[in-house]
Design a protein around this motif. Structure first.
Motif, PDB file in Angstrom:
ATOM      1  N   ASP A   1      19.173  -4.647  -7.029  1.00 58.86           N
ATOM      2  CA  ASP A   1      18.415  -6.159  -5.658  1.00 58.86           C
ATOM      3  C   ASP A   1      17.400  -5.500  -5.892  1.00 58.86           C
ATOM      4  O   ASP A   1      16.602  -6.191  -4.757  1.00 58.86           O
ATOM      5  N   ALA A   2      16.639  -5.268  -6.849  1.00 61.15           N
ATOM      6  CA  ALA A   2      14.965  -5.230  -6.533  1.00 61.15           C
ATOM      7  C   ALA A   2      14.888  -6.277  -7.260  1.00 61.15           C
ATOM      8  O   ALA A   2      14.458  -6.976  -7.183  1.00 61.15           O
ATOM      9  N   LEU A   3      13.096  -6.461  -7.273  1.00 60.76           N
ATOM     10  CA  LEU A   3      12.263  -7.807  -6.833  1.00 60.76           C
ATOM     11  C   LEU A   3      12.590  -7.461  -8.738  1.00 60.76           C
ATOM     12  O   LEU A   3      11.935  -6.368  -8.978  1.00 60.76           O
ATOM     13  N   ALA A   4      12.226  -8.737  -9.153  1.00 56.69           N
ATOM     14  CA  ALA A   4      12.442  -9.096 -10.240  1.00 56.69           C
ATOM     15  C   ALA A   4      11.006  -8.549 -10.750  1.00 56.69           C
ATOM     16  O   ALA A   4      10.146  -8.597 -10.537  1.00 56.69           O
ATOM     17  N   PRO A   5      10.821  -8.237 -12.146  1.00 51.45           N
ATOM     18  CA  PRO A   5       9.835  -8.208 -13.120  1.00 51.45           C
ATOM     19  C   PRO A   5       9.259  -8.983 -12.726  1.00 51.45           C
ATOM     20  O   PRO A   5       9.911 -10.259 -13.710  1.00 51.45           O
ATOM     21  N   GLY A   6       7.519  -9.116 -12.877  1.00 50.55           N
ATOM     22  CA  GLY A   6       7.470 -10.947 -13.588  1.00 50.55           C
ATOM     23  C   GLY A   6       6.709 -11.349 -11.998  1.00 50.55           C
ATOM     24  O   GLY A   6       6.438 -12.620 -11.592  1.00 50.55           O
ATOM     25  N   SER A   7       7.699 -11.068 -10.438  1.00 47.17           N
ATOM     26  CA  SER A   7       7.359 -11.628  -9.158  1.00 47.17           C
ATOM     27  C   SER A   7       6.688 -10.981  -9.203  1.00 47.17           C
ATOM     28  O   SER A   7       5.817 -10.452  -8.988  1.00 47.17           O
ATOM     29  N   ARG A   8       5.873 -12.310  -8.327  1.00 44.72           N
ATOM     30  CA  ARG A   8       4.347 -12.178  -7.214  1.00 44.72           C
ATOM     31  C   ARG A   8       4.594 -11.500  -5.643  1.00 44.72           C
ATOM     32  O   ARG A   8       5.808 -11.964  -4.726  1.00 44.72           O
ATOM     33  N   VAL A   9       3.699 -11.173  -5.411  1.00 43.78           N
ATOM     34  CA  VAL A   9       4.115 -10.280  -4.518  1.00 43.78           C
ATOM     35  C   VAL A   9       2.437 -10.093  -3.695  1.00 43.78           C
ATOM     36  O   VAL A   9       1.525 -10.164  -4.622  1.00 43.78           O
ATOM     37  N   ARG A  10       2.138 -10.033  -2.377  1.00 41.78           N
ATOM     38  CA  ARG A  10       1.097  -9.178  -1.762  1.00 41.78           C
ATOM     39  C   ARG A  10       1.212  -7.552  -1.928  1.00 41.78           C
ATOM     40  O   ARG A  10       2.111  -7.642  -0.589  1.00 41.78           O
ATOM     41  N   VAL A  11       0.267  -7.383  -1.556  1.00 41.48           N
ATOM     42  CA  VAL A  11       0.356  -5.857  -1.092  1.00 41.48           C
ATOM     43  C   VAL A  11      -0.395  -6.026   0.251  1.00 41.48           C
ATOM     44  O   VAL A  11      -1.469  -6.236   0.544  1.00 41.48           O
ATOM     45  N   VAL A  12       0.398  -5.596   1.134  1.00 44.72           N
ATOM     46  CA  VAL A  12       0.079  -5.698   2.509  1.00 44.72           C
ATOM     47  C   VAL A  12      -0.131  -4.130   3.099  1.00 44.72           C
ATOM     48  O   VAL A  12      -0.009  -2.600   2.146  1.00 44.72           O
ATOM     49  N   ARG A  13      -1.952  -4.755   4.142  1.00 38.10           N
ATOM     50  CA  ARG A  13      -1.611  -2.942   4.994  1.00 38.10           C
ATOM     51  C   ARG A  13      -0.508  -2.621   5.710  1.00 38.10           C
ATOM     52  O   ARG A  13      -0.010  -3.471   6.462  1.00 38.10           O
ATOM     53  N   ALA A  14      -0.808  -1.570   6.320  1.00 37.40           N
ATOM     54  CA  ALA A  14       0.663  -0.729   6.928  1.00 37.40           C
ATOM     55  C   ALA A  14       0.049  -1.080   8.389  1.00 37.40           C
ATOM     56  O   ALA A  14      -1.190  -0.654   8.719  1.00 37.40           O
ATOM     57  N   SER A  15       0.995  -0.872   9.118  1.00 41.32           N
ATOM     58  CA  SER A  15       1.017  -1.488  10.691  1.00 41.32           C
ATOM     59  C   SER A  15       0.425  -0.602  11.622  1.00 41.32           C
ATOM     60  O   SER A  15       0.079  -0.761  12.371  1.00 41.32           O
ATOM     61  N   ASP A  16       0.776   0.804  10.735  1.00 41.54           N
ATOM     62  CA  ASP A  16       0.157   1.851  11.414  1.00 41.54           C
ATOM     63  C   ASP A  16      -0.548   3.080  11.737  1.00 41.54           C
ATOM     64  O   ASP A  16      -1.450   4.026  11.845  1.00 41.54           O
ATOM     65  N   TRP A  17      -1.543   2.442   9.916  1.00 43.61           N
ATOM     66  CA  TRP A  17      -2.726   3.805   9.604  1.00 43.61           C
ATOM     67  C   TRP A  17      -3.028   2.554   8.980  1.00 43.61           C
ATOM     68  O   TRP A  17      -2.722   1.519   8.626  1.00 43.61           O
ATOM     69  N   ASP A  18      -4.113   3.280   8.344  1.00 45.44           N
ATOM     70  CA  ASP A  18      -5.374   2.792   8.036  1.00 45.44           C
ATOM     71  C   ASP A  18      -5.203   2.667   5.971  1.00 45.44           C
ATOM     72  O   ASP A  18      -6.223   3.271   5.817  1.00 45.44           O
ATOM     73  N   GLY A  19      -3.893   2.124   5.670  1.00 41.38           N
ATOM     74  CA  GLY A  19      -3.769   2.177   4.769  1.00 41.38           C
ATOM     75  C   GLY A  19      -2.640   1.412   3.997  1.00 41.38           C
ATOM     76  O   GLY A  19      -2.011   0.556   4.969  1.00 41.38           O
ATOM     77  N   PRO A  20      -2.398   1.293   2.957  1.00 46.41           N
ATOM     78  CA  PRO A  20      -2.552   2.398   2.009  1.00 46.41           C
ATOM     79  C   PRO A  20      -3.999   1.918   0.732  1.00 46.41           C
ATOM     80  O   PRO A  20      -4.579   2.326   0.396  1.00 46.41           O
ATOM     81  N   TRP A  21      -4.137   0.325   1.179  1.00 48.06           N
ATOM     82  CA  TRP A  21      -5.113  -0.247   0.271  1.00 48.06           C
ATOM     83  C   TRP A  21      -6.354  -1.024   1.131  1.00 48.06           C
ATOM     84  O   TRP A  21      -6.341  -1.071   2.349  1.00 48.06           O
TER      85      TRP A  21
END
Length: 117
Positions: free
Chosen positions: A33-53
């Protein structure tokens, strides 16, 4: 000295380095049930703190290691941690980096439109 200029040898070097740090091999068994290798993703920021990126950015699910369940006390039940290769090097919310790849908690990943999840 090993030439790590090509992607395959860089991936092998990354895998070996992480396995040494962890003191165990990375899993190669991909959850169904995991995202497949090679899948394109957007790394998003947390809504409740200033991170993780520091910013949101794009990357690719990396096959260096299969997603594994989060074992941190703040992991959500059933949350997977994915290895993500970044399109461009990134700094984390503490200002450390730049990183070209990292293990990212599933809650911070969104499948990018137009790419298979």
């Amino acid at each position: 000295m090993t030439d790590t200029s090509d992607a395959a040898s860089t991936d092998m070097g990354d895998r070996q380095a992480i396995e040494r740090l962890l003191g165990r091999p990375l899993s190669r068994t991909w959850p169904t049930d995991a995202l497949a290798p090679g899948s394109r993703v957007r790394v998003v920021r947390a809504s409740d703190w200033d991170g993780p990126w520091q910013v949101e950015f794009s990357g690719t699910i990396d096959a260096m290691g299969a997603p594994e369940p989060g074992e941190h006390v703040q992991s959500l039940s059933g949350e997977l941690l994915y290895w993500v290769a970044f399109d461009t090097p990134q700094y984390d919310s503490d200002g450390d980096g730049p990183y070209r790849k990292a293990q990212i908690w599933g809650r911070y990943l969104r499948a990018e439109a137009g790419f298979p999840a």
